[in-house]
Design a protein around this motif. Structure first.
Motif, PDB file in Angstrom:
ATOM      1  N   ASN A  54       5.807  13.183  51.601  1.00 45.22           N
ATOM      2  CA  ASN A  54       6.700  12.916  52.718  1.00 45.22           C
ATOM      3  C   ASN A  54       5.934  12.249  53.847  1.00 45.22           C
ATOM      4  O   ASN A  54       6.233  12.442  55.005  1.00 45.22           O
ATOM      5  CB  ASN A  54       7.324  14.237  53.197  1.00 45.22           C
ATOM      6  CG  ASN A  54       8.555  14.001  54.016  1.00 45.22           C
ATOM      7  OD1 ASN A  54       9.204  12.969  53.913  1.00 45.22           O
ATOM      8  ND2 ASN A  54       8.890  14.959  54.842  1.00 45.22           N
ATOM      9  N   ASN A  55       4.912  11.491  53.475  1.00 49.53           N
ATOM     10  CA  ASN A  55       4.077  10.828  54.458  1.00 49.53           C
ATOM     11  C   ASN A  55       4.017   9.336  54.119  1.00 49.53           C
ATOM     12  O   ASN A  55       3.544   8.965  53.045  1.00 49.53           O
ATOM     13  CB  ASN A  55       2.681  11.447  54.447  1.00 49.53           C
ATOM     14  CG  ASN A  55       1.789  10.887  55.519  1.00 49.53           C
ATOM     15  OD1 ASN A  55       1.484   9.699  55.523  1.00 49.53           O
ATOM     16  ND2 ASN A  55       1.364  11.744  56.432  1.00 49.53           N
ATOM     17  N   VAL A  56       4.511   8.534  55.018  1.00 51.12           N
ATOM     18  CA  VAL A  56       4.591   7.095  54.784  1.00 51.12           C
ATOM     19  C   VAL A  56       3.203   6.491  54.583  1.00 51.12           C
ATOM     20  O   VAL A  56       2.997   5.685  53.673  1.00 51.12           O
ATOM     21  CB  VAL A  56       5.321   6.400  55.968  1.00 51.12           C
ATOM     22  CG1 VAL A  56       5.350   4.913  55.784  1.00 51.12           C
ATOM     23  CG2 VAL A  56       6.725   6.950  56.121  1.00 51.12           C
ATOM     24  N   PRO A  74      -2.730   1.034  60.900  1.00 49.81           N
ATOM     25  CA  PRO A  74      -2.565   1.533  62.274  1.00 49.81           C
ATOM     26  C   PRO A  74      -1.099   1.738  62.670  1.00 49.81           C
ATOM     27  O   PRO A  74      -0.767   2.727  63.326  1.00 49.81           O
ATOM     28  CB  PRO A  74      -3.212   0.447  63.143  1.00 49.81           C
ATOM     29  CG  PRO A  74      -4.145  -0.268  62.239  1.00 49.81           C
ATOM     30  CD  PRO A  74      -3.523  -0.201  60.874  1.00 49.81           C
ATOM     31  N   GLU A  75      -0.238   0.827  62.255  1.00 48.96           N
ATOM     32  CA  GLU A  75       1.186   0.948  62.588  1.00 48.96           C
ATOM     33  C   GLU A  75       1.795   2.178  61.925  1.00 48.96           C
ATOM     34  O   GLU A  75       2.559   2.922  62.536  1.00 48.96           O
ATOM     35  CB  GLU A  75       1.962  -0.303  62.175  1.00 48.96           C
ATOM     36  CG  GLU A  75       1.635  -1.534  62.967  1.00 48.96           C
ATOM     37  CD  GLU A  75       0.466  -2.328  62.392  1.00 48.96           C
ATOM     38  OE1 GLU A  75      -0.243  -1.828  61.480  1.00 48.96           O
ATOM     39  OE2 GLU A  75       0.245  -3.444  62.873  1.00 48.96           O
ATOM     40  N   LEU A  76       1.450   2.392  60.660  1.00 47.14           N
ATOM     41  CA  LEU A  76       1.990   3.540  59.939  1.00 47.14           C
ATOM     42  C   LEU A  76       1.404   4.854  60.453  1.00 47.14           C
ATOM     43  O   LEU A  76       2.112   5.851  60.563  1.00 47.14           O
ATOM     44  CB  LEU A  76       1.730   3.387  58.442  1.00 47.14           C
ATOM     45  CG  LEU A  76       2.481   2.236  57.788  1.00 47.14           C
ATOM     46  CD1 LEU A  76       2.030   2.054  56.351  1.00 47.14           C
ATOM     47  CD2 LEU A  76       3.974   2.435  57.863  1.00 47.14           C
ATOM     48  N   GLU A  80       3.638   7.879  62.014  1.00 44.62           N
ATOM     49  CA  GLU A  80       3.562   9.265  61.531  1.00 44.62           C
ATOM     50  C   GLU A  80       3.199  10.225  62.662  1.00 44.62           C
ATOM     51  O   GLU A  80       3.793  11.294  62.786  1.00 44.62           O
ATOM     52  CB  GLU A  80       2.541   9.395  60.400  1.00 44.62           C
ATOM     53  CG  GLU A  80       3.027   8.913  59.064  1.00 44.62           C
ATOM     54  CD  GLU A  80       4.135   9.756  58.452  1.00 44.62           C
ATOM     55  OE1 GLU A  80       4.358  10.916  58.858  1.00 44.62           O
ATOM     56  OE2 GLU A  80       4.805   9.231  57.548  1.00 44.62           O
ATOM     57  N   PHE A  81       2.236   9.838  63.494  1.00 42.84           N
ATOM     58  CA  PHE A  81       1.811  10.702  64.596  1.00 42.84           C
ATOM     59  C   PHE A  81       2.961  10.947  65.567  1.00 42.84           C
ATOM     60  O   PHE A  81       3.286  12.094  65.890  1.00 42.84           O
ATOM     61  CB  PHE A  81       0.611  10.082  65.320  1.00 42.84           C
ATOM     62  CG  PHE A  81       0.218  10.837  66.554  1.00 42.84           C
ATOM     63  CD1 PHE A  81      -0.463  12.042  66.464  1.00 42.84           C
ATOM     64  CD2 PHE A  81       0.539  10.353  67.822  1.00 42.84           C
ATOM     65  CE1 PHE A  81      -0.818  12.757  67.601  1.00 42.84           C
ATOM     66  CE2 PHE A  81       0.191  11.062  68.961  1.00 42.84           C
ATOM     67  CZ  PHE A  81      -0.487  12.267  68.855  1.00 42.84           C
ATOM     68  N   LEU A 101      11.262   3.591  69.159  1.00 41.45           N
ATOM     69  CA  LEU A 101      12.424   3.565  68.269  1.00 41.45           C
ATOM     70  C   LEU A 101      12.650   2.165  67.703  1.00 41.45           C
ATOM     71  O   LEU A 101      12.871   1.999  66.494  1.00 41.45           O
ATOM     72  CB  LEU A 101      13.675   4.056  68.997  1.00 41.45           C
ATOM     73  CG  LEU A 101      13.646   5.501  69.495  1.00 41.45           C
ATOM     74  CD1 LEU A 101      14.913   5.818  70.264  1.00 41.45           C
ATOM     75  CD2 LEU A 101      13.429   6.477  68.357  1.00 41.45           C
ATOM     76  N   ASP A 102      12.569   1.168  68.567  1.00 43.29           N
ATOM     77  CA  ASP A 102      12.733  -0.217  68.110  1.00 43.29           C
ATOM     78  C   ASP A 102      11.646  -0.607  67.116  1.00 43.29           C
ATOM     79  O   ASP A 102      11.919  -1.222  66.082  1.00 43.29           O
ATOM     80  CB  ASP A 102      12.708  -1.193  69.296  1.00 43.29           C
ATOM     81  CG  ASP A 102      13.929  -1.068  70.189  1.00 43.29           C
ATOM     82  OD1 ASP A 102      14.953  -0.510  69.750  1.00 43.29           O
ATOM     83  OD2 ASP A 102      13.845  -1.531  71.347  1.00 43.29           O
ATOM     84  N   ALA A 103      10.404  -0.232  67.421  1.00 42.39           N
ATOM     85  CA  ALA A 103       9.282  -0.555  66.534  1.00 42.39           C
ATOM     86  C   ALA A 103       9.424   0.161  65.194  1.00 42.39           C
ATOM     87  O   ALA A 103       9.099  -0.403  64.142  1.00 42.39           O
ATOM     88  CB  ALA A 103       7.962  -0.186  67.195  1.00 42.39           C
ATOM     89  N   SER A 104       9.944   1.379  65.216  1.00 40.85           N
ATOM     90  CA  SER A 104      10.140   2.137  63.980  1.00 40.85           C
ATOM     91  C   SER A 104      11.187   1.477  63.092  1.00 40.85           C
ATOM     92  O   SER A 104      11.004   1.365  61.878  1.00 40.85           O
ATOM     93  CB  SER A 104      10.566   3.574  64.302  1.00 40.85           C
ATOM     94  OG  SER A 104       9.568   4.229  65.028  1.00 40.85           O
ATOM     95  N   GLN A 105      12.265   1.027  63.709  1.00 39.85           N
ATOM     96  CA  GLN A 105      13.302   0.355  62.928  1.00 39.85           C
ATOM     97  C   GLN A 105      12.767  -0.957  62.348  1.00 39.85           C
ATOM     98  O   GLN A 105      13.000  -1.277  61.188  1.00 39.85           O
ATOM     99  CB  GLN A 105      14.540   0.081  63.771  1.00 39.85           C
ATOM    100  CG  GLN A 105      15.648  -0.572  62.965  1.00 39.85           C
ATOM    101  CD  GLN A 105      16.955  -0.660  63.721  1.00 39.85           C
ATOM    102  OE1 GLN A 105      17.091  -0.156  64.840  1.00 39.85           O
ATOM    103  NE2 GLN A 105      17.937  -1.283  63.104  1.00 39.85           N
TER     104      GLN A 105
END
Length: 122
Positions: A54-56, A74-76, A80-81, A101-105
């Motif tokens: 369950n960890n990207v 780094p992005e992932l 996760e953090f 939120l925008d970056a996650s989408q």
């Protein structure tokens, strides 16, 4: 592929969650979408992924470098953090940054697009 179709549906439902102001459901849908996209690619590559992963970032690192998407560790790791910090925040003391939120989408959409192309090419 069923998993990839579900990943796209989750991105679409996440957009509805954010319009309702439900950032927790939004993040959960986004993360599930990323996981399904990565697992679909691992499956297509013949690499077994543990169903309980369950960890990207861990799933991303299971993909051979030659096939990895154009996003990076780094992005992932940042996703996760912050995701874990926000989800575990029971009292709501942590403000959810709209940029996150925008970056996650955007991250979920990139992973989905990469997965779609990779699966078609293999």
């Amino acid at each position: 592929m069923k998993e990839l179709r579900k990943a796209k549906e989750l991105i679409d439902s996440a957009a509805q969650d954010i319009r309702r102001g439900d950032s927790i459901s939004f993040l959960e849908s986004i993360k599930k979408s990323m996981i399904l996209s990565l697992k679909a690619c691992l499956s297509k590559l013949g690499i077994p992924s543990l169903s309980d992963y369950n960890n990207v970032l861990k799933l991303y690192l299971m993909i051979p470098r030659i096939y990895r998407p154009y996003i990076g560790e780094p992005e992932l790791e940042n996703f996760e953090f912050k995701y874990n910090l926000i989800i575990s925040n029971e009292m709501g003391a942590i403000n959810v940054d709209e940029r996150f939120l925008d970056a996650s989408q955007e991250l979920a959409e990139k992973i989905y697009s990469w997965a779609e192309v990779l699966i078609e090419e293999l």
